[in-house]
Scaffold this motif. Structure first.
Motif, short mmCIF file in Angstrom:
data_model
loop_
_atom_site.label_atom_id
_atom_site.label_comp_id
_atom_site.label_asym_id
_atom_site.label_seq_id
_atom_site.Cartn_x
_atom_site.Cartn_y
_atom_site.Cartn_z
N ILE A 132 23.61 45.83 20.10
CA ILE A 132 22.71 44.71 19.79
C ILE A 132 21.55 45.21 18.92
CG2 ILE A 132 21.06 43.08 20.78
CD1 ILE A 132 22.97 42.87 23.20
N ALA A 133 20.98 46.35 19.30
CA ALA A 133 19.88 46.92 18.52
C ALA A 133 20.33 47.23 17.09
CB ALA A 133 19.35 48.18 19.20
N THR A 134 21.54 47.78 16.95
CA THR A 134 22.05 48.14 15.62
C THR A 134 22.29 46.91 14.76
OG1 THR A 134 23.10 50.14 16.45
CG2 THR A 134 23.97 49.24 14.41
N GLU A 135 22.96 45.91 15.31
CA GLU A 135 23.37 44.74 14.51
C GLU A 135 22.23 43.76 14.30
OE1 GLU A 135 26.65 44.58 13.07
OE2 GLU A 135 26.15 46.62 13.64
N VAL A 136 21.50 43.44 15.36
CA VAL A 136 20.38 42.52 15.21
C VAL A 136 19.26 43.17 14.39
CG1 VAL A 136 18.63 41.17 16.44
CG2 VAL A 136 20.95 41.33 17.35
N GLY A 137 19.09 44.48 14.57
CA GLY A 137 18.05 45.18 13.83
C GLY A 137 18.30 45.24 12.34
N ARG A 138 19.57 45.07 11.89
CA ARG A 138 19.87 45.07 10.46
C ARG A 138 19.59 43.72 9.81
NH1 ARG A 138 24.99 46.38 10.63
NH2 ARG A 138 25.73 44.26 10.29
N GLN A 139 19.43 42.69 10.61
CA GLN A 139 19.23 41.35 10.06
C GLN A 139 17.94 41.31 9.22
OE1 GLN A 139 21.79 39.26 10.29
NE2 GLN A 139 22.68 41.01 11.35
N PRO A 140 17.92 40.47 8.19
CA PRO A 140 18.84 39.38 7.86
C PRO A 140 19.99 39.79 6.94
CG PRO A 140 16.97 39.27 6.41
CD PRO A 140 16.73 40.45 7.32
N TRP A 141 20.39 41.08 6.99
CA TRP A 141 21.41 41.58 6.09
C TRP A 141 22.71 41.85 6.83
CZ3 TRP A 141 19.70 41.41 1.20
CH2 TRP A 141 18.32 41.52 0.98
#
Length: 438
Positions: free
Chosen positions: A361-370
């Motif tokens: 979650i940290a990896t994927e949500v932290g990359r947002q909005p990309w």
């Protein structure tokens, strides 16, 4: 996609780590004439087959979801991602082939040759996982292509496969897989010992996976630290959300807990200077603040921060559990006979799963909005299918059925093993034959 990935990643962890545990148990059984270890290897192989089967289903669902849910990613970047996904598919088939040979090789192959069948199965699981992780690492640090007049050109698939973030991110996931699989399997035998089954079979079944998980728990903080240093340079917005850094401070504090409410950090415990030491490997280097990043390029801060701290907090706890257990064992204390220690061992498995999910979650949500960092935004990559909720409901039902089915089958296998039925039949398997002499 989050539902599918969150469910599948636990099975993928077993695909990475379980073959190594089976290999150790089988090696001990063959070369040390350990009947209990050989029994463990045989039982674990059948469990692995069940998990592999349902993992194949969820992996197939994921492959369809990549095209259905993310046409804006797979359309223009299909050539970029083709090689890693192709190698992952080949690895899957190699793993399946050698798992089948290993399962049906009991009593039919010479013991040492049979033992070697685990090696390609284990290697294929690791290679396949690396290929998938390399795609995710590429999404965090995109390389190997150019965009000319809106078209993706000059694709270098090998640069994608071996992109700068792939090795460290894979190492982080690889170690996490050993923690998840090791602590979960050890927890099963710890639960058995809590119910009075304290024979050597249960003690060995606890010790082997717990040893793998313990090594992972001790190594993981160092791997995570190295990966964090890379994030500081490649994705400063993600690191700012991890550390809840609203402003650039030198040195930066370490914030434990806390939420960002109306632009202000509340409910946090700040430790001065420690943020720079942990995140930047420096006494003075600051963590770049969110105030320096355009609002449109900032991730959902609270979700990212809470997920990151959950992962780190549980990881620290499991590190302590592993160190204390082996220190006590070195000093001659048998914590496997202590009920509170066994309860903690049972809890370690689910905690490792929570840490794994929180990390993703940290990896994927932290990359947002990309979706592809700095290149492709999430709204541009996602599809606009109005029936997406039907797909979500169908996927949730499928995973619920698979979960119930897997639990039912595994519990049935365990009951029959405890009743003394050692040679459980395999679907479509040949009839048992007399063992091949050594």
């Amino acid at each position: 996609m989050a539902l599918s990935l969150g469910w599948h990643i636990v099975l993928a962890s077993f695909g990475v780590a379980f073959p190594a545990m089976i290999l150790v148990a089988h090696w001990r059984g063959v070369y040390r004439d350990d009947a209990d270890a050989l029994t463990l290897a045989r039982r674990w192989a059948k469990v692995s087959a069940v998990l592999f089967a349902i993992g194949a289903v969820s992996g197939t669902v994921l492959s369809f979801e990549m095209g259905l849910l993310w046409p804006g990613l797979m359309g223009p970047f299909g050539d970029v991602l083709g090689l890693p996904f192709a190698f992952e598919g080949l690895s899957f088939f190699v793993e399946a082939i050698f798992l089948g040979i290993y399962l049906y090789g009991w009593g039919r192959l010479p013991p040492r040759l049979h033992l070697l069948m685990i090696v390609p199965m284990a290697v294929a699981g690791v290679v396949g996982t690396y290929c998938v992780i390399s795609v995710n690492a590429w999404m965090n640090m995109p390389v190997g292509f150019r965009i000319e007049d809106g078209e993706v050109v000059d694709v270098d698939p090998w640069a994608v496969l071996f992109n700068p973030g792939a090795v460290l991110q894979f190492a982080h996931m690889w170690v996490a897989a050993y923690m998840v699989a090791g602590f979960l399997v050890a927890g099963v035998y710890a639960a058995g010992m809590l119910r009075g089954r304290r024979d050597r079979h249960h003690r060995l079944g606890f010790t082997v996976p717990f040893a793998f998980a313990s090594v992972g728990a001790v190594v993981q903080p160092f791997v995570g630290h190295l990966l964090g240093l890379r994030i500081a340079e490649a994705q400063p917005a993600k690191l700012a959300a991890f550390e809840l850094a609203t402003e650039t401070e030198s040195p930066s504090p370490l914030r434990l807990g806390g939420l960002l409410i109306d632009g202000e950090v509340r409910y946090s415990l700040d430790i001065p200077g420690l943020g720079s030491i942990i995140a930047r490997n420096s006494f003075t280097e600051p963590v770049v603040g969110l105030n320096t990043i355009p609002a449109a390029d900032q991730p959902p801060v609270n979700i990212t921060h809470i997920a990151f701290q959950t992962m780190v907090g549980i990881g620290t706890l499991l590190f302590a559990v592993a160190v204390i257990y082996w220190l006590a064992r070195w000093r001659g204390r048998d914590l496997a006979a202590n009920r509170w220690a066994l309860r903690l061992a049972v809890a370690a498995g689910p905690l490792a799963v929570v840490a794994l999910e929180a990390g993703w979650i940290a990896t994927e949500v932290g990359r947002q909005p990309w979706v592809v960092y700095g290149v492709l935004r999430t709204p541009d990559a996602a599809g606009d299918n109005p029936d997406i909720w039907m797909l979500l409901v169908a996927t949730a039902i499928l995973y619920t059925v698979l979960t119930v089915g897997a639990v039912t089958v595994l519990r049935s296998m365990a009951r029959r093993w405890r009743a003394g039925e050692e040679d459980l039949p395999s679907p479509y398997g040949p009839q048992a034959e007399s063992p091949v002499p050594r």
